[in-house]
Design an enzyme around this catalytic site. Structure first.
Site, short mmCIF file in Angstrom:
data_model
loop_
_atom_site.label_atom_id
_atom_site.label_comp_id
_atom_site.label_asym_id
_atom_site.label_seq_id
_atom_site.Cartn_x
_atom_site.Cartn_y
_atom_site.Cartn_z
CE1 TYR A 100 -3.55 2.71 1.24
CE2 TYR A 100 -1.61 3.60 2.33
CZ TYR A 100 -2.91 3.75 1.87
OH TYR A 100 -3.55 4.95 2.06
CD GLU A 188 -5.82 4.81 -0.62
OE1 GLU A 188 -5.85 5.22 0.55
OE2 GLU A 188 -6.81 4.32 -1.18
#
Ligand code: GDP
Ligand code: MN
Length: 377
Positions: A100, A188
């Site tokens: 992530y 993101e």
């Protein structure tokens, strides 16, 4: 402005960020014959809301037949109130590891914030809660450079696979460039994946800083492709300052700052706001009625929180507005009201003299938010 995944991936192309080959599908006819992609192919619903995977909006097709079947199933699907009208079909990657990474602006620190984790592919809020040490945070000033050394340091701290340090470093540098030069509020990538074809950004969640619209011609192109929710159109016609969100607590307040903090207080009490709605200073009956009507059109709303802080706005006038707008009406959800500031005692008196079994009065913003969350559960 929040982009669709495919729009974020168009930016990846500009900034040389490796991502899967894909095709955008707006009409199923476009894939009836064949597609110029190799199987397996991932079919992905394009909606501006997270957790598509869990909601059934992502499926892997192994052949053309399955591609048609899954595309047909996902097109038109309702994912948390967002109807799927666009699909992104892309060559599926063989995923070895899922990470992530995100880039945002930390307003309190006045710096950029990079977050990196080896626990990608899943709900990052859950990782932050259950295993906070697995989410590495790094602040960097707007004039500082994100050097290789810094990236190596955070890759080490996040315990990513060291074999891929070079490619991960490259992709992080390009993502940071996209975030800064592309004037994004958020970039993101979840998952940033190690695949059998190298390190790739498999998903994209990007928000653009619309203050920079004049700098990039594509901001407007993206904007045109993003549908405006029916409720927002409706609110605009009524002259209300309204933005639809995905939660279930309808919010009405006066003043943008107060409404913003109301959203925060609702979140702190375990709820999610359904909208941003600032009725401004002139909260007359008409305005309150219009605001309630706009909320009625949103099926996600389960309770409403009216938060008024009287400055120039007089609470007694707002109270009269609320009474007039709700008198004798069969309210579809409970309304929690907090009135404070100029003429609040007169305002509260008016509400008390006109009771409604679905209207509740609370003294503080916090207790009002708590009750609204409870009542809407
Ligand atoms: P989200 O659920 O909206 O975050 O959508 P994502 O694009 O992140 O996809 C969710 C999950 O589906 C990923 O974390 C992967 O586990 C899986 N997925 C997505 N793309 C691929 C792919 O190309 N190959 C494989 N095997 N899985 C994928
Ligand atoms: Mn994702």
């Amino acid at each position: 402005m929040d982009l669709f995944e495919y729009q974020g991936k168009l930016l990846y192309k500009e900034f040389d960020i490796k991502h899967p080959n894909s095709k955008l599908v707006k009409n199923l006819i476009e894939i009836q014959e064949s597609v110029e992609l190799s199987y397996p192919i991932v079919v992905k619903a394009q909606v501006q809301v997270g957790g598509r995977g869990k909601a059934g909006g992502i499926k892997i097709a192994n052949n053309h037949e399955e591609l048609i079947k899954y595309s047909d199933e996902i097109m038109g699907m309702d994912i948390k109130g967002h109807i799927v009208e666009i699909l992104l079909i892309e060559e599926a990657s063989k995923i070895l590891e899922e990470y992530y990474i995100s880039f945002t602006l930390d307003r309190s620190e006045k710096k950029y914030l990079i977050m990196l984790s080896s626990k990608g592919g899943m709900d990052i809020e859950k990782v932050a809660e259950d295993n906070p040490d697995d989410l590495i945070k790094y602040h960097i000033g707007a004039s500082e450079e994100l050097t290789e050394d810094i990236i190596h340091e955070i890759i080490g701290k996040a315990k990513l696979n060291q074999e891929y340090t070079k490619s991960i470093t490259d992709i992080i540098q390009n993502l940071f460039l996209m975030f800064v030069k592309g004037d994004c509020d958020l970039v993101e990538v979840n998952p940033l994946a190690i695949t059998d074809a190298g390190v790739m950004a498999l998903d994209s969640k990007v928000a653009l800083d619309m203050n920079a619209k004049y700098k990039h011609s594509y901001f407007e192109d993206f904007e045109k492709e993003i549908p405006i929710p029916e409720s927002e159109k409706n609110a605009k016609e009524k002259g209300l300052n309204f933005i639809k969100l995905d939660g279930s607590v309808g919010i009405i307040g006066n003043g943008a700052g107060l409404v913003m903090s109301t959203l925060d207080v609702v979140a702190e009490n375990g709820g999610n706001a359904a909208n941003f709605l600032d009725i401004g200073g002139g909260a007359k009956a008409e305005t309150v009625s219009a605001a309630l009507e706009v909320l009625e059109a949103d099926k996600n709303v389960k309770s409403v929180l009216i938060n008024i802080f009287g400055g120039i706005t007089r609470c007694d006038l707002v109270a009269e507005g609320i009474v007039e707008a709700t008198k004798g009406k069969d309210l579809i959800w409970p309304i929690v009201i907090r009135l404070d500031g100029t003429n609040s005692s007169e305002g509260l008196e008016i509400l008390k003299n006109n009771p409604n079994e679905k209207i509740f009065i609370e003294e503080s913003m916090d207790s009002a938010a708590r009750l609204a969350v409870e009542r809407g559960a």
